[in-house]
Design an enzyme around this catalytic site. Structure first.
Site, mmCIF file in Angstrom:
data_model
loop_
_atom_site.group_PDB
_atom_site.id
_atom_site.type_symbol
_atom_site.label_atom_id
_atom_site.label_comp_id
_atom_site.label_asym_id
_atom_site.label_seq_id
_atom_site.Cartn_x
_atom_site.Cartn_y
_atom_site.Cartn_z
ATOM 1 N N ASP A 79 -16.938 53.552 141.083
ATOM 2 C CA ASP A 79 -17.545 52.861 139.941
ATOM 3 C C ASP A 79 -18.626 53.738 139.303
ATOM 4 O O ASP A 79 -19.808 53.393 139.315
ATOM 5 C CB ASP A 79 -18.097 51.502 140.390
ATOM 6 C CG ASP A 79 -18.419 50.589 139.220
ATOM 7 O OD1 ASP A 79 -18.084 50.937 138.070
ATOM 8 O OD2 ASP A 79 -19.038 49.529 139.462
ATOM 9 N N GLN A 122 -26.796 40.655 137.151
ATOM 10 C CA GLN A 122 -25.976 40.910 135.965
ATOM 11 C C GLN A 122 -26.789 41.609 134.856
ATOM 12 O O GLN A 122 -27.859 41.128 134.480
ATOM 13 C CB GLN A 122 -25.401 39.590 135.441
ATOM 14 C CG GLN A 122 -24.019 39.263 135.990
ATOM 15 C CD GLN A 122 -23.936 39.267 137.494
ATOM 16 O OE1 GLN A 122 -24.809 38.763 138.171
ATOM 17 N NE2 GLN A 122 -22.883 39.859 138.009
ATOM 18 N N GLY A 123 -26.244 42.688 134.341
ATOM 19 C CA GLY A 123 -26.914 43.456 133.297
ATOM 20 C C GLY A 123 -27.639 44.677 133.838
ATOM 21 O O GLY A 123 -28.032 45.558 133.085
ATOM 22 N N ASP A 124 -27.841 44.721 135.147
ATOM 23 C CA ASP A 124 -28.453 45.896 135.775
ATOM 24 C C ASP A 124 -27.416 46.953 136.122
ATOM 25 O O ASP A 124 -27.766 48.089 136.459
ATOM 26 C CB ASP A 124 -29.171 45.499 137.070
ATOM 27 C CG ASP A 124 -30.393 44.659 136.801
ATOM 28 O OD1 ASP A 124 -31.093 44.920 135.816
ATOM 29 O OD2 ASP A 124 -30.645 43.718 137.586
ATOM 30 N N SER A 125 -26.173 46.579 136.077
ATOM 31 C CA SER A 125 -25.110 47.504 136.466
ATOM 32 C C SER A 125 -25.228 48.839 135.753
ATOM 33 O O SER A 125 -25.615 48.907 134.581
ATOM 34 C CB SER A 125 -23.743 46.912 136.146
ATOM 35 O OG SER A 125 -23.379 46.031 137.175
ATOM 36 N N HIS A 130 -17.461 50.329 135.478
ATOM 37 C CA HIS A 130 -17.125 48.986 134.978
ATOM 38 C C HIS A 130 -17.926 48.616 133.736
ATOM 39 O O HIS A 130 -17.554 47.688 133.026
ATOM 40 C CB HIS A 130 -17.229 47.919 136.081
ATOM 41 C CG HIS A 130 -18.597 47.393 136.346
ATOM 42 N ND1 HIS A 130 -19.371 47.804 137.407
ATOM 43 C CD2 HIS A 130 -19.330 46.464 135.695
ATOM 44 C CE1 HIS A 130 -20.520 47.147 137.382
ATOM 45 N NE2 HIS A 130 -20.521 46.331 136.357
HETATM 46 N N1 ARG Z 1 -21.776 43.698 138.071
HETATM 47 C C1 ARG Z 1 -23.145 43.562 137.671
HETATM 48 C C2 ARG Z 1 -23.328 44.118 136.258
HETATM 49 O O1 ARG Z 1 -22.355 44.362 135.588
HETATM 50 C C3 ARG Z 1 -24.096 44.069 138.705
HETATM 51 C C4 ARG Z 1 -24.099 43.163 139.887
HETATM 52 C C5 ARG Z 1 -25.059 43.542 140.948
HETATM 53 N N2 ARG Z 1 -25.085 42.466 141.870
HETATM 54 C C6 ARG Z 1 -25.891 42.408 142.919
HETATM 55 N N3 ARG Z 1 -25.880 41.348 143.672
HETATM 56 N N4 ARG Z 1 -26.687 43.384 143.193
HETATM 57 O O2 ARG Z 1 -24.434 44.168 135.729
#
Ligand code: ARG
Length: 258
Positions: free
Chosen positions: A123, A212-215, A77
């Site tokens: 993913d 967000q941003g750790d993905s 993603h």
């Molecule tokens: N979708 C997020 C990203 O793009 C990562 C989300 C992780 N969320 C969590 N609750 N661990 O960075």
């Protein structure tokens, strides 16, 4: 950028209708991608294989893991619909506001062919770099590594993402440890959980999580990459662990790209 607009609309509609399950399109990762919550500073000298993904302007939008001198594992993603030429990998830079380390170009992006959305699994993606980095790499978990996925194992998470749900991204690399949850625990939190394509981690009471941003960044246990940061409901919320791509399940397809 019709595709980006389409994804934005889809993501807004999905969240309005259904929930706050975050699946950040790479182009808006600043809005909806996670940073480590409840973490402390870490150095890329200690974790030389952790990298971040940036736009050509240098804006960080995801994490990744160097698994070979010229290969980075990240989340699908993070890079689905993105061009290699618009993507940079930053290695050896703890502080995003510094010029430490190396910025490398990406020559190819492989996205798992079955990937559709983070919550439906697959993913995972592999980036090919335009040069070999002189750096330690992290081995991938294999299908034989079932013990690495035992509930309660204290796994390491790393990233430059937000430090709270809806907060702003971290300037510095952060790390934390979170226990892997059982399949039953994760399934009861999330109907979309799949014990073959995902693994969950988090304390029952929340407080520590990727955000967000750790993905795309690493979930590490036993000296191996066992997961890549994928999704969750908010960040660090009690009863809602973080969800990670289950790397052991993708060992052979990833290895075929190395
Ligand atoms: N979708 C997020 C990203 O793009 C990562 C989300 C992780 N969320 C969590 N609750 N661990 O960075």
């Amino acid at each position: 950028m019709a595709k980006t607009l389409h994804r934005l609309i889809v993501s807004v509609v999905v969240s309005a209708l259904a929930s706050i399950f975050f699946v950040a399109p790479a182009a808006n990762a600043g809005d909806v991608s996670p940073m480590i919550v409840g973490g402390t500073r870490a150095s890329t000298a200690t974790y030389p294989w952790v990298v971040y993904l940036a736009s050509t302007s240098g804006s960080q939008f995801c994490g990744g893991t160097l698994v070979k001198a010229n290969k980075v594992v990240t989340a699908a993603h993070c890079v689905s619909g993105r061009s290699a030429s618009s993507t940079r990998v930053v290695h050896g830079r703890d502080d995003k506001q510094s010029t430490a380390g190396t910025v490398v170009n990406v020559t190819r992006i492989w996205v798992h062919p079955s990937y559709r959305t983070a919550t439906s699994g697959y993913d995972v993606a592999v980036l090919t770099l335009d040069r070999n980095l002189n750096s330690a790499t992290l081995p991938l978990a294999t299908p034989q590594d079932t013990a690495l996925y035992a509930a309660g194992n204290s796994a390491l998470i790393l990233g430059w993402g937000t430090t709270s749900s809806g907060g702003s991204a971290s300037r510095y690399l952060l790390k934390a440890n979170v226990p892997l949850t059982s399949d039953a625990t994760c399934k009861s939190a999330y109907s979309q959980y799949s014990n073959t394509s995902m693994v969950c981690a988090g304390f029952p009471q929340g407080g520590t999580d990727t955000c967000q941003g750790d993905s795309g960044g690493p979930l590490v246990f036993g000296g191996k990459l066992i997961g890549d940061t994928s999704w969750g409901r908010g960040c660090a919320a009690a009863g809602y662990p973080g969800v990670y791509g289950r790397i052991a399940s993708y060992h052979s397809v990833i290895t075929a790209q190395l």
